[in-house]
Scaffold this active site. Structure first.
Site, PDB file in Angstrom:
ATOM      1  N   ALA A 115      -0.341   2.885  -8.122  1.00  0.00           N
ATOM      2  CA  ALA A 115       1.098   2.968  -7.371  1.00  0.00           C
ATOM      3  C   ALA A 115       1.079   1.716  -6.420  1.00  0.00           C
ATOM      4  O   ALA A 115      -0.051   1.092  -6.317  1.00  0.00           O
ATOM      5  CB  ALA A 115       1.308   4.414  -6.627  1.00  0.00           C
ATOM      6  N   LYS A 116       2.343   1.398  -6.019  1.00  0.00           N
ATOM      7  CA  LYS A 116       2.547   0.089  -5.184  1.00  0.00           C
ATOM      8  C   LYS A 116       3.881   0.420  -4.533  1.00  0.00           C
ATOM      9  O   LYS A 116       4.636   0.865  -4.968  1.00  0.00           O
ATOM     10  CB  LYS A 116       2.348  -0.946  -5.890  1.00  0.00           C
ATOM     11  CG  LYS A 116       1.713  -2.107  -4.889  1.00  0.00           C
ATOM     12  CD  LYS A 116       0.308  -1.982  -4.682  1.00  0.00           C
ATOM     13  CE  LYS A 116      -0.245  -3.454  -4.183  1.00  0.00           C
ATOM     14  NZ  LYS A 116      -1.938  -3.052  -4.410  1.00  0.00           N
ATOM     15  N   GLY A 117       3.839  -0.193  -3.324  1.00  0.00           N
ATOM     16  CA  GLY A 117       5.291  -0.096  -2.489  1.00  0.00           C
ATOM     17  C   GLY A 117       5.454  -1.104  -1.668  1.00  0.00           C
ATOM     18  O   GLY A 117       4.311  -1.917  -1.573  1.00  0.00           O
TER      19      GLY A 117
END
Ligand code: GLU
Length: 445
Positions: A115-117
């Site tokens: 994931a990444k934000g």
């Protein structure tokens, strides 16, 4: 973030998502046995959340901010990956970085997906109060889409322990009555962070490089003792790489921060460098050193080059000028596929990001385990476990590279567009695992 609004980052050969697909294809064309349909799933993020929110600034004005959180894959466990604050970040890049996290977690064998934000903002122009309000509002907008068994954020570019404290506190206020510590990693130690997490990415980079060199994988370089090192970036990762490499006997001859770099062929005094940076806010001008640019630093004559800052740093237009024997990707995506091709042609070895910088997420996993068990491990234990994970990942990647090279040697024609390298071997290990587990779980329904 709307795709139409995407600001092109400084992508020098390819955009980040194109790079991900090219690297995926480089691996796929070398694994005939793999289930192509299942692999197709891995080209797309599983879930993308885009948010827009207002923030009251210190001067009383209201500004709109945009952010996103991408979960690329959850086959091996909950989403895991950093939150970055950067003015140029875009959704394509965040999706590509989320995919990198999927490969990284699979390769290093931690039970997480990728994931990444990101929030589009310039942290250098924001006060601490404004950063706190942005973080809290962003996390509240994500709501129950993060959680200890759902998606677990961590620090990334321009976010740190303080940011993670605000992430934790916001989530904890929204879910009172639970042990919520495992919702986020990279927290301050007093708040349930793991000792050694802050240094883990840099330390892992050095463990991986030392082990790789020790396996005689770099022609002309048999150990770190006396090896000359140039590091692009003096943030959390670059500064730790400099210190650890120095402790392992290497000579740090060039360093840079966002404003430019410094060179001293005799070896930089790291204590002086850190003190100068603290006092002047920059490395440039440190007495006894020669100033250079971030681009020129990459071309310094050295044994080991460590890009530890941004992506797309080594590409078609400068790879030919790289003089190092080994490039270690401490940052995510610093070498483009075209850069890889040119470096391979020059006989320069590359330790790829999904292997080299996996120490951060590895100790994030240790932090998560400690939080779930209400434990606090000692630093020696953390570092010993990290060392084992990094060495094992280097071992299996090198073995895979050797067996793929042998297989390829047996085939009469070599029609591959890109040479076989450690990036491809490491990615193949990750893909094999992801496809096998997806098949074992079965496609729902
Ligand atoms: N942001 C780091 C990375 O790109 C760490 C991720 C984590 O600890 O979850 O690997």
């Amino acid at each position: 973030m709307e795709q139409s609004e995407l600001k092109q980052n400084s992508a020098k050969d390819n955009s980040a998502d194109t790079m991900t697909n090219i690297n995926l294809d480089r691996a796929l064309c070398r694994i005939a046995h793999i289930h192509k349909g299942i692999v197709e799933v891995l080209r797309y993020p599983k879930r993308v959340i885009s948010v827009t929110f207002p923030i009251e600034m210190d001067d009383g004005s209201v500004q709109i901010f945009k952010g996103c959180r991408v979960v690329h894959n959850r086959t091996l466990g909950p989403g895991k990956g950093g939150i970055r604050f950067h003015p140029d970040v875009d959704l394509n890049e965040v999706s590509a970085l989320a995919a990198l996290m999927t490969w990284k977690c699979a390769l290093i064998e931690v039970p997480f997906g990728g994931a990444k934000g990101a929030v589009i903002c310039d942290p250098k122009k924001l006060s601490s109060h404004e950063l706190r309000r942005i973080t809290r509002r962003f996390i509240s907008e994500l709501g129950d889409n993060i959680g200890p068994y759902i998606d677990i954020p961590s620090p990334d570019l321009y976010t740190n322990e303080q940011t993670m404290s605000w992430v934790f506190d916001t989530y904890d206020v929204m879910h009172s009555g639970n042990n919520n510590r495992a919702v986020v990693t990279g927290k301050p130690v007093a708040l349930g962070g793991s000792v050694g997490r802050r240094e883990a990415t840099g330390r892992g980079v050095c463990y991986a490089a030392r082990h790789f060199i020790g396996k005689h994988m770099v022609p002309g370089l048999s150990n770190l003792n006396g090896a000359t090192v140039a590091i692009q970036g003096f943030g959390n990762v670059g500064a730790v790489v400099a210190e650890q490499m120095h402790c392992m006997g290497a000579k740090i001859i060039a360093l840079s921060d966002s404003q430019g770099g410094i060179i001293d062929k005799e070896g930089l005094n790291l204590a002086e460098v850190a003190a100068y940076k603290r006092e002047h806010g920059s490395l440039i001008g440190l007495p006894g050193t020669m100033s250079t640019t971030n681009d020129a630093l990459l071309e310094v004559d050295c044994d080991i080059l460590v890009p530890a800052a941004l992506s797309h740093q080594i590409c078609a237009h400068n790879a030919e000028q790289i003089k190092a024997k080994l490039v270690v990707e401490a940052a995510n995506g610093p070498i483009t596929p075209e850069g890889d091709r040119i470096l391979a042609g020059k006989g320069i070895q590359v330790l790829p990001d999904i292997l080299a910088n996996a120490g951060g997420v590895t100790v994030s996993y240790f932090e998560w385990v400690q939080n779930l068990e209400n434990q606090q491990w000692e630093l020696d234990e953390v570092n010993e476990k990290l060392l084992k994970k990094m060495n094992k990942a280097v071992d299996v990647s090198v073995e895979r590279l050797k067996s793929l090279t042998a297989e390829e040697g047996e085939q009469s024609e070599d029609g591959h567009a890109y040479p076989l390298d450690l990036r491809t071997a490491a990615l193949i290990i990750a893909l094999d695992k992801l496809v096998a587990v997806t098949s074992q779980r079965g496609i729902w329904p």
